[in-house]
Motif scaffolding. Structure first.
Motif, PDB file in Angstrom:
ATOM      1  N   GLU A  26      -7.038  11.247  -7.455  1.00  0.00           N
ATOM      2  CA  GLU A  26      -6.537  10.840  -8.772  1.00  0.00           C
ATOM      3  C   GLU A  26      -5.525   9.707  -8.644  1.00  0.00           C
ATOM      4  O   GLU A  26      -5.531   8.768  -9.448  1.00  0.00           O
ATOM      5  N   ALA A  27      -4.654   9.768  -7.650  1.00  0.00           N
ATOM      6  CA  ALA A  27      -3.672   8.700  -7.436  1.00  0.00           C
ATOM      7  C   ALA A  27      -4.382   7.371  -7.159  1.00  0.00           C
ATOM      8  O   ALA A  27      -3.982   6.324  -7.691  1.00  0.00           O
ATOM      9  N   PHE A  28      -5.432   7.409  -6.364  1.00  0.00           N
ATOM     10  CA  PHE A  28      -6.214   6.196  -6.112  1.00  0.00           C
ATOM     11  C   PHE A  28      -6.917   5.731  -7.386  1.00  0.00           C
ATOM     12  O   PHE A  28      -6.917   4.545  -7.709  1.00  0.00           O
ATOM     13  N   ARG A  29      -7.531   6.658  -8.117  1.00  0.00           N
ATOM     14  CA  ARG A  29      -8.272   6.295  -9.329  1.00  0.00           C
ATOM     15  C   ARG A  29      -7.356   5.621 -10.353  1.00  0.00           C
ATOM     16  O   ARG A  29      -7.681   4.564 -10.896  1.00  0.00           O
TER      17      ARG A  29
ATOM     18  N   LYS B   5       2.322  -3.130  -3.778  1.00  0.00           N
ATOM     19  CA  LYS B   5       2.480  -2.491  -5.087  1.00  0.00           C
ATOM     20  C   LYS B   5       1.483  -1.352  -5.256  1.00  0.00           C
ATOM     21  O   LYS B   5       1.820  -0.277  -5.756  1.00  0.00           O
ATOM     22  N   ARG B   6       0.263  -1.580  -4.818  1.00  0.00           N
ATOM     23  CA  ARG B   6      -0.757  -0.540  -4.922  1.00  0.00           C
ATOM     24  C   ARG B   6      -0.355   0.700  -4.111  1.00  0.00           C
ATOM     25  O   ARG B   6      -0.498   1.821  -4.585  1.00  0.00           O
ATOM     26  N   TRP B   7       0.149   0.485  -2.891  1.00  0.00           N
ATOM     27  CA  TRP B   7       0.578   1.630  -2.092  1.00  0.00           C
ATOM     28  C   TRP B   7       1.761   2.352  -2.721  1.00  0.00           C
ATOM     29  O   TRP B   7       1.815   3.588  -2.703  1.00  0.00           O
ATOM     30  N   ARG B   8       2.697   1.611  -3.299  1.00  0.00           N
ATOM     31  CA  ARG B   8       3.826   2.268  -3.997  1.00  0.00           C
ATOM     32  C   ARG B   8       3.313   3.148  -5.120  1.00  0.00           C
ATOM     33  O   ARG B   8       3.769   4.284  -5.295  1.00  0.00           O
TER      34      ARG B   8
ATOM     35  N   LYS C 239       1.331   6.280  -3.666  1.00  0.00           N
ATOM     36  CA  LYS C 239       2.275   7.251  -3.101  1.00  0.00           C
ATOM     37  C   LYS C 239       3.079   7.943  -4.193  1.00  0.00           C
ATOM     38  O   LYS C 239       3.266   9.169  -4.164  1.00  0.00           O
ATOM     39  N   ALA C 240       3.566   7.166  -5.163  1.00  0.00           N
ATOM     40  CA  ALA C 240       4.373   7.748  -6.237  1.00  0.00           C
ATOM     41  C   ALA C 240       3.553   8.711  -7.088  1.00  0.00           C
ATOM     42  O   ALA C 240       4.007   9.818  -7.400  1.00  0.00           O
ATOM     43  N   HIS C 241       2.345   8.309  -7.449  1.00  0.00           N
ATOM     44  CA  HIS C 241       1.517   9.169  -8.297  1.00  0.00           C
ATOM     45  C   HIS C 241       1.165  10.469  -7.571  1.00  0.00           C
ATOM     46  O   HIS C 241       1.251  11.549  -8.152  1.00  0.00           O
TER      47      HIS C 241
END
Length: 175
Positions: A38-41, A76-79, A82-84
């Protein structure tokens, strides 16, 4: 003092290794695989990129991403990922004083490894590395047996035989 500068090339393909903060005996990534997906999606929806290959292990992951032609902002994508992911998990992990001071959780290592893919050979070497990783770490005897891997897609597409990296075929493992 040597300062590390990340390579930022719009539209490039990157290899990443991202680790949990506490790796020893930690299985958060596979235990909460749906939250990670879900975080990736969610991130891909607002900041598009293509996952060319990926493997998720209990305590770390490896992946190949292709960014849009006009975009190089993988940090930004990794932040966001990780945050989600962190927000979807209940609190309870150890949080160091420095992380508490910054309002951070203690789930992910702050840093990650990135590498720009240089050519086709480099791409294939990293694909093999990603897909062999569950075998390397002793999670399975054959790459096909690890459920959290893009290996299955590559088998369907004919890029790997299903028995690649199986004990009787180790000589075929890395090309």
């Amino acid at each position: 003092m040597r300062i590390y500068t990340r390579s930022r090339i719009p539209g490039a393909t990157y290899f990443f290794t991202v680790n949990l903060a506490e790796r020893q005996g930690n299985d958060l990534l596979v235990k909460h695989i749906d939250a990670l997906r879900e975080a990736f999606r969610v991130t891909k929806k607002t900041h598009p990129f293509v996952i060319e290959a990926m493997v998720v292990l209990p305590d770390h992951l490896h992946c190949l991403w292709r960014l849009p032609p006009d975009d190089s902002d993988y940090p930004k994508r990794w932040r966001l990922i990780k945050a989600h992911f962190s927000q979807m998990l209940a609190c309870g992990e150890f949080i160091s004083a420095s992380r508490k001071k910054k309002g951070e959780r203690g789930i992910w290592q702050r840093r990650y490894w990135e590498h720009v893919i240089r050519d086709e050979r480099d791409l294939h070497n990293h694909l093999d590395y990603i897909h062999y990783n569950p075998v390397k770490h002793g999670h399975v005897l054959r790459a096909i047996d690890w459920p959290y891997s893009s290996f299955h897609i590559y088998v369907v597409r004919g890029h790997y035989p299903a028995d690649w990296a199986a004990p009787s075929n180790l000589d075929r493992r890395l090309g």
